[in-house]
Structure formats: structure tokens, C-alpha cells
Design a protein around this motif. Structure first.
Motif, PDB file in Angstrom:
ATOM      1  N   TYR A   6      49.031  66.918  16.441  1.00 24.38           N
ATOM      2  CA  TYR A   6      48.736  65.982  15.628  1.00 24.38           C
ATOM      3  C   TYR A   6      47.729  66.156  14.572  1.00 24.38           C
ATOM      4  O   TYR A   6      46.522  66.722  14.852  1.00 24.38           O
ATOM      5  N   SER A   7      48.008  65.996  13.395  1.00 24.56           N
ATOM      6  CA  SER A   7      46.923  66.070  12.246  1.00 24.56           C
ATOM      7  C   SER A   7      46.252  64.940  12.036  1.00 24.56           C
ATOM      8  O   SER A   7      47.032  63.993  11.410  1.00 24.56           O
ATOM      9  N   ARG A   8      45.051  64.790  12.194  1.00 26.96           N
ATOM     10  CA  ARG A   8      44.418  63.512  12.124  1.00 26.96           C
ATOM     11  C   ARG A   8      44.047  63.176  10.732  1.00 26.96           C
ATOM     12  O   ARG A   8      43.311  64.090   9.884  1.00 26.96           O
ATOM     13  N   GLU A   9      44.387  62.163  10.031  1.00 27.14           N
ATOM     14  CA  GLU A   9      43.930  61.433   8.730  1.00 27.14           C
ATOM     15  C   GLU A   9      44.524  62.551   7.748  1.00 27.14           C
ATOM     16  O   GLU A   9      43.678  63.049   6.865  1.00 27.14           O
ATOM     17  N   ILE A  10      45.771  62.972   7.646  1.00 28.27           N
ATOM     18  CA  ILE A  10      46.139  63.998   7.078  1.00 28.27           C
ATOM     19  C   ILE A  10      46.182  63.684   5.548  1.00 28.27           C
ATOM     20  O   ILE A  10      46.426  62.735   5.070  1.00 28.27           O
ATOM     21  N   ARG A  11      45.561  64.452   4.552  1.00 31.55           N
ATOM     22  CA  ARG A  11      45.458  64.319   3.168  1.00 31.55           C
ATOM     23  C   ARG A  11      47.126  64.199   2.517  1.00 31.55           C
ATOM     24  O   ARG A  11      47.673  65.385   2.369  1.00 31.55           O
ATOM     25  N   VAL A  12      47.515  63.239   2.123  1.00 31.60           N
ATOM     26  CA  VAL A  12      48.818  63.262   1.234  1.00 31.60           C
ATOM     27  C   VAL A  12      48.703  62.910  -0.064  1.00 31.60           C
ATOM     28  O   VAL A  12      48.269  61.850  -0.542  1.00 31.60           O
ATOM     29  N   LYS A  13      49.038  63.993  -0.883  1.00 36.37           N
ATOM     30  CA  LYS A  13      49.330  63.718  -2.295  1.00 36.37           C
ATOM     31  C   LYS A  13      50.593  63.246  -2.574  1.00 36.37           C
ATOM     32  O   LYS A  13      51.577  63.213  -1.903  1.00 36.37           O
ATOM     33  N   SER A  14      50.823  63.169  -3.948  1.00 37.79           N
ATOM     34  CA  SER A  14      52.267  62.678  -4.343  1.00 37.79           C
ATOM     35  C   SER A  14      53.096  63.858  -4.238  1.00 37.79           C
ATOM     36  O   SER A  14      52.908  65.008  -4.696  1.00 37.79           O
ATOM     37  N   ARG A  15      54.164  63.718  -3.595  1.00 41.49           N
ATOM     38  CA  ARG A  15      54.906  64.798  -2.982  1.00 41.49           C
ATOM     39  C   ARG A  15      56.594  64.220  -2.662  1.00 41.49           C
ATOM     40  O   ARG A  15      56.547  63.211  -2.129  1.00 41.49           O
ATOM     41  N   GLU A  16      57.579  65.014  -2.840  1.00 40.66           N
ATOM     42  CA  GLU A  16      58.985  64.722  -2.644  1.00 40.66           C
ATOM     43  C   GLU A  16      58.940  64.538  -1.134  1.00 40.66           C
ATOM     44  O   GLU A  16      59.968  63.793  -0.638  1.00 40.66           O
ATOM     45  N   THR A  17      58.652  65.466  -0.240  1.00 38.32           N
ATOM     46  CA  THR A  17      59.187  65.354   1.234  1.00 38.32           C
ATOM     47  C   THR A  17      57.747  65.204   1.963  1.00 38.32           C
ATOM     48  O   THR A  17      56.811  65.414   1.410  1.00 38.32           O
ATOM     49  N   GLU A  18      58.038  64.638   3.130  1.00 39.10           N
ATOM     50  CA  GLU A  18      56.932  64.427   4.113  1.00 39.10           C
ATOM     51  C   GLU A  18      56.442  65.631   5.007  1.00 39.10           C
ATOM     52  O   GLU A  18      57.339  66.626   4.814  1.00 39.10           O
ATOM     53  N   PHE A  19      55.411  65.508   5.512  1.00 36.58           N
ATOM     54  CA  PHE A  19      54.683  66.637   6.308  1.00 36.58           C
ATOM     55  C   PHE A  19      55.750  66.768   7.578  1.00 36.58           C
ATOM     56  O   PHE A  19      56.128  65.420   8.176  1.00 36.58           O
ATOM     57  N   SER A  20      56.202  67.920   7.777  1.00 40.87           N
ATOM     58  CA  SER A  20      57.099  67.873   9.256  1.00 40.87           C
ATOM     59  C   SER A  20      56.387  68.430  10.197  1.00 40.87           C
ATOM     60  O   SER A  20      56.933  68.205  11.458  1.00 40.87           O
ATOM     61  N   LEU A  21      55.173  68.943  10.191  1.00 39.77           N
ATOM     62  CA  LEU A  21      54.410  69.668  11.418  1.00 39.77           C
ATOM     63  C   LEU A  21      52.923  68.600  11.476  1.00 39.77           C
ATOM     64  O   LEU A  21      52.033  69.302  11.903  1.00 39.77           O
ATOM     65  N   ALA A  22      53.092  67.219  11.123  1.00 41.83           N
ATOM     66  CA  ALA A  22      51.799  66.484  11.062  1.00 41.83           C
ATOM     67  C   ALA A  22      51.843  65.888  12.398  1.00 41.83           C
ATOM     68  O   ALA A  22      50.570  65.285  12.905  1.00 41.83           O
ATOM     69  N   ASP A  23      52.880  65.654  13.214  1.00 42.54           N
ATOM     70  CA  ASP A  23      52.894  64.947  14.338  1.00 42.54           C
ATOM     71  C   ASP A  23      54.348  65.250  15.229  1.00 42.54           C
ATOM     72  O   ASP A  23      55.361  64.581  14.857  1.00 42.54           O
ATOM     73  N   PHE A  24      54.087  66.077  16.049  1.00 45.81           N
ATOM     74  CA  PHE A  24      55.564  66.680  16.461  1.00 45.81           C
ATOM     75  C   PHE A  24      55.332  67.335  18.023  1.00 45.81           C
ATOM     76  O   PHE A  24      54.234  67.398  18.290  1.00 45.81           O
ATOM     77  N   ARG A  25      56.341  67.167  18.558  1.00 43.76           N
ATOM     78  CA  ARG A  25      56.345  67.712  20.159  1.00 43.76           C
ATOM     79  C   ARG A  25      56.754  69.235  19.943  1.00 43.76           C
ATOM     80  O   ARG A  25      57.838  69.349  19.201  1.00 43.76           O
ATOM     81  N   ALA A  26      56.064  69.935  20.561  1.00 41.43           N
ATOM     82  CA  ALA A  26      56.238  71.381  20.850  1.00 41.43           C
ATOM     83  C   ALA A  26      56.877  71.876  21.963  1.00 41.43           C
ATOM     84  O   ALA A  26      56.302  71.727  22.853  1.00 41.43           O
ATOM     85  N   LEU A  27      58.027  72.676  21.792  1.00 34.61           N
ATOM     86  CA  LEU A  27      58.512  73.161  22.991  1.00 34.61           C
ATOM     87  C   LEU A  27      58.424  74.923  22.878  1.00 34.61           C
ATOM     88  O   LEU A  27      58.743  75.479  23.957  1.00 34.61           O
ATOM     89  N   ASP A  28      57.893  75.307  21.750  1.00 33.44           N
ATOM     90  CA  ASP A  28      57.481  76.791  21.875  1.00 33.44           C
ATOM     91  C   ASP A  28      56.243  76.701  20.972  1.00 33.44           C
ATOM     92  O   ASP A  28      55.419  75.911  20.875  1.00 33.44           O
ATOM     93  N   GLN A  29      55.863  78.115  20.839  1.00 36.44           N
ATOM     94  CA  GLN A  29      54.541  78.476  20.258  1.00 36.44           C
ATOM     95  C   GLN A  29      54.362  77.788  18.932  1.00 36.44           C
ATOM     96  O   GLN A  29      55.326  77.711  18.164  1.00 36.44           O
ATOM     97  N   VAL A  30      53.148  77.697  18.931  1.00 37.20           N
ATOM     98  CA  VAL A  30      52.554  77.093  17.317  1.00 37.20           C
ATOM     99  C   VAL A  30      51.458  78.093  16.948  1.00 37.20           C
ATOM    100  O   VAL A  30      50.546  78.484  17.682  1.00 37.20           O
ATOM    101  N   GLU A  31      51.588  78.308  15.634  1.00 35.05           N
ATOM    102  CA  GLU A  31      50.522  79.251  14.998  1.00 35.05           C
ATOM    103  C   GLU A  31      49.911  78.508  14.090  1.00 35.05           C
ATOM    104  O   GLU A  31      50.366  77.669  13.019  1.00 35.05           O
ATOM    105  N   VAL A  32      48.586  78.483  14.050  1.00 35.44           N
ATOM    106  CA  VAL A  32      47.601  78.177  12.890  1.00 35.44           C
ATOM    107  C   VAL A  32      46.762  79.008  12.521  1.00 35.44           C
ATOM    108  O   VAL A  32      46.180  79.703  12.916  1.00 35.44           O
ATOM    109  N   ILE A  33      46.824  79.184  10.907  1.00 36.54           N
ATOM    110  CA  ILE A  33      45.999  80.345  10.259  1.00 36.54           C
ATOM    111  C   ILE A  33      45.085  79.517   9.469  1.00 36.54           C
ATOM    112  O   ILE A  33      45.146  78.508   8.740  1.00 36.54           O
ATOM    113  N   SER A  34      43.651  79.649   9.842  1.00 35.97           N
ATOM    114  CA  SER A  34      42.379  79.064   9.158  1.00 35.97           C
ATOM    115  C   SER A  34      42.469  79.393   7.431  1.00 35.97           C
ATOM    116  O   SER A  34      42.418  80.514   7.382  1.00 35.97           O
ATOM    117  N   GLU A  35      41.988  78.337   6.787  1.00 33.34           N
ATOM    118  CA  GLU A  35      41.461  78.510   5.404  1.00 33.34           C
ATOM    119  C   GLU A  35      40.187  77.765   5.453  1.00 33.34           C
ATOM    120  O   GLU A  35      39.855  77.457   4.226  1.00 33.34           O
TER     121      GLU A  35
END
Length: 425
Positions: free
Chosen positions: A231-260
Motif C-alpha cells: 500500500y502506497s500511503r497518500e500517493i501523489r497523483v498528477k493528471s494522467r490517463e491511467t491509474e497506478f496499478s501497484l499502489a494498493d494490491f495483493r502480492a503472491l510473488d516477490q516485490v522489488e522496490v528501488i529507492s530514489e
């Protein structure tokens, strides 16, 4: 469960806030001087301290007279294998700290102060443990809780494996004033996100502070489920055509996160389990093949006869009054939600009063249920008030940061008057 005889037991205490503060300030006089601007907090802290001391002594004299008793700072990671049973005496954070050291040894969570602690992970009070031991644990069961394994790979090539997470991983910027930025990947999808922090949680974590995050479409789930949530808390959403697909989801496999960001990764909200997460570091998160073995009461809430709560309803004109008695901590709490919402069907039913005057305890999951009811009623322009809330239960709302989300009144009459005020103006 068919219980083995626990021949070697250790009870791991946590120091009370009063004990820790007294060490910090050096003397009771200095402590009182610091607290003089807010004496109510000092008194509440001291009262909790006394209750926890009584609970410790009760465990020593009435429950486990032959056990070893240590404070958590003296419990060595190697010690877990020496015992058949470990009892974590404290709150949820203390439970997770001890659980990191338990290995495959059976674990019990004992709430050291049920009057002021939420204790969503804790199965017993000291008195309930006395009954369990007297019956040789016949009225308990052994649960296998899912864990999260995380490996961090740093830009210089070094790798670090964190301790397994019992509840959650929190990934965020080290500065709370700055946005958390990262790339997240799952099953071939990859997207860049900016938010106030990423939460990755198990079923145990689904009853914790994740319940205060909105919007969120997933309800709490069992601690043994073979998946986890992201779950991504208080995600920043700008005007965009598609919704975030990985902001609130159930994971059955590994998830990778790369820091910025100049960030950190915290395991189970413990300061002792905080890991650096600088730019270009990569965290790989997956379910652990290991389990945490936790003893809990048997069949608590599995049937209507076993439910630790009861509900009574009545109507006064357009106001529905629902009184909840007992303990809202387990069992199918969604039945309470459905009962209330069924009572509120109809345009003539405009107000709801929840009477907690005979409610002895509520867990964070129970409060989430109440919040769901309020959100549902708000969509239909209906009002809700809580009455008869005891100081210990109000403290649970404070601990979750939700005391301002509700209207509290002393009794039903005050709540009814508040509903009438708008029409008088």
C-alpha cells in the motif's frame, strides 16, 4: 490444541514507560518537574506502570512460578532455542521484538496493561494465561503466522538480509517533510511512485495502523494467509490517463522496490530494526518459507455462541441506537457492521448512536469496523455519534490517531440533543 508440556518457559518483560522515563530524568522529582505542564499524562503513565507491575507479579506467583524472567535487553538471540515456550509480556511492539528472537519456539503474547493497550497481536491477559496453564493449554491452538523476508542490495554490491517481518515493512524518506520516491516492480509491471511512504504488510499487520490509511480497498485478513499486501500511503497523483496499478494490491510473488531517496526501511515499526535505503538500493520482498508459531485462545469468535460481544438495538424516532457489550477484539466483526447498516436502511433513519458504556475492550480492527460504518453513513448524509466511551477505550482511539474522526458524548441524551441542534438553527 494437543499441547506438549512446556517444561522450560521464559517470560520476557518490557520496561514500562514510567521506568524508562525515570531513567532518563534521573529522579522522581526531576520527572515530575518535566511533567508539571501536563500532570494528567504523568498520572496516566504512573497508573499504567502500577498495573503492569501487578501483572508481572501475577505471572511470577500465579502462572509460571518455575519460569525464567528477563527484561528484553537481557534476552539474547541465542536464548530462544533454550526454551519450549516464550511469553512476551507487554504490547504489540514488544511482541514483535521478542518474536524476532523466537525462531521456531512457541510464542505467547500477554498484554501487560489491557486497560490502555490495543494489543491486536496479543492473545491473553495474565489472568487468561492462568486459566490456560491450569487446563494444560487444552483450550488453545497453535497458529502459524506468515513472515516477510527482505533482502537489500546496495549500490556498492553488498547485500543485507533483514530480520523477518511479522507485521509490516515501512519504506520512506528519512525526512518526514520530503516525499518518498521509488520504483516498484511486480509480475512484469513497473512504475515510479511518489507518496508519503510504502507499507508492505502481512495478515498480522492488517489489524494495525494500516487500518487508518484511506482510501484502501482491502479489509483485514488472516495472519496465516500465503500472500501479503502492498500500500502506497497518500500517493501523489498528477493528471494522467491511467491509474497506478501497484499502489494498493495483493502480492503472491516477490516485490522489488528501488529507492530514489535518502530513505530507510523499518521492520515492524521498531527503531532497532531500521535499515538504510539510499538512492539506487534495491529491496526484494517475498514471503518467508519460515513461520512464526503463536499460541492463541481456541475458537474465540468462531461461532455465534463463542462471540465475545453482544449487540442490542432500539429506535427513537429517526435515531437508531446500537449498544455493543463485551469485547470487540475477535470473531466475525463484520457481522456488527452488517447489523448496524441493516438497521440504518431507510430514509427515515437519519442518525446512529453507538453506545459503548458496557464495552470493556476494543481492538484496532474493531475501530476500523466503526470507521467503515461512519464512512458508509457519510456517503448517505447520515450522522453518527459515540456515547459512554470509557477512558481506556478512548485511549485506543488516541493511539490510532482517530480520536478526532468521531463525535463523542457522555450519554444518549447528549447525543440526541446534538442531532436536534442543526434543525433549531
Amino acid at each position: 490444541m494437543t499441547s506438549p508440556k512446556y517444561k522450560k518457559v521464559v517470560v520476557v518483560f518490557k520496561r514500562t514507560k514510567y521506568e524508562l522515563d525515570l531513567e532518563t530524568y534521573g529522579s522522581i522529582q526531576a520527572y515530575k518537574e518535566v511533567a508539571r505542564q501536563n500532570p494528567e499524562v504523568f498520572e496516566r503513565t504512573f497508573e499504567s506502570h502500577e498495573r503492569q507491575l501487578q501483572s508481572r507479579e501475577f505471572l511470577k506467583s500465579q502462572v509460571f512460578p518455575s519460569a525464567d524472567f528477563v527484561f528484553r535487553e537481557n534476552f539474547d538471540p541465542e536464548d530462544g532455542t533454550k526454551y519450549d515456550l516464550i511469553v512476551a509480556h507487554g504490547g504489540d511492539n514488544h511482541f514483535t521484538y521478542v518474536a524476532h528472537l523466537a525462531g521456531k519456539t512457541h510464542l505467547i503474547g500477554c498484554n501487560s496493561d489491557p486497560d490502555s493497550s490495543v494489543g491486536a497481536l496479543l492473545g491473553f491477559t495474565a489472568e487468561e494465561l492462568k486459566e490456560a496453564t491450569k487446563n494444560n493449554f487444552k483450550q488453545t491452538k497453535l497458529e502459524s503466522w506468515s513472515l516477510l523476508d527482505t533482502e537489500i542490495q546496495y549500490p556498492n554490491g553488498t547485500k543485507l538480509k533483514t530480520v523477518p517481518a511479522i507485521c509490516e515493512l515501512s519504506v520512506r524518506n528519512n525526512s518526514p517533510d520530503l516525499t518518498s520516491r521509488f520504483w516498484i516492480s511486480y509480475q512484469g509491471k513497473k512504475e515510479e511512485q511518489k507518496c508519503s511512504g510504502l507499507l508492505v504488510y502481512t495478515g498480522a499487520g492488517s489489524t494495525g495502523w494500516i487500518t487508518s490509511c484511506f482510501p484502501k480497498k482491502f479489509a483485514a485478513f488472516s495472519k496465516h494467509e500465503p500472500f501479503f499486501h502492498v500500500y502506497s500511503r497518500e500517493i501523489r497523483v498528477k493528471s494522467r490517463e491511467t491509474e497506478f496499478s501497484l499502489a494498493d494490491f495483493r502480492a503472491l510473488d516477490q516485490v522489488e522496490v528501488i529507492s530514489e531517496m535518502n530513505g530507510g526501511l523499518a521492520v515492524d515499526s521498531l527503531t532497532e530494526r531500521h535499515y538504510p535505503f539510499p538512492p539506487y538500493a534495491k529491496a526484494t520482498i517475498r514471503l518467508s518459507p519460515e513461520k512464526l508459531f503463536v499460541i492463541v485462545p481456541l475458537k474465540r469468535g468462531e461461532s455465534m455462541q463463542d462471540l465475545p460481544y453482544e449487540i442490542e438495538q432500539k429506535r427513537i424516532n429517526g435515531t437508531v441506537i446500537v449498544q455493543i457489550k463485551g469485547r470487540m477484539e475477535s470473531g466475525p466483526l463484520d457481522r456488527i457492521t452488517q447489523t448496524i447498516l441493516d438497521e440504518m436502511v431507510g430514509t427515515d433513519r437519519k442518525h446512529l448512536i453507538l453506545d459503548f458504556s458496557e464495552l470493556r475492550y476494543i481492538s484496532s480492527l474493531g475501530i476500523r469496523m466503526i470507521l467503515d460504518v461512519k464512512m458508509n453513513l457519510q456517503k448517505r448524509n447520515k450522522e453518527m455519534a459515540l456515547v459512554g466511551v470509557t477512558s481506556s477505550i478512548l485511549q485506543v482511539f488516541h493511539l490510532l490517531g482517530l480520536s478526532n474522526a468521531f463525535q463523542f458524548y457522555n450519554d444518549r441524551e447528549d447525543a440526541l440533543k446534538s442531532f436536534e441542534e442543526p434543525s433549531k438553527s
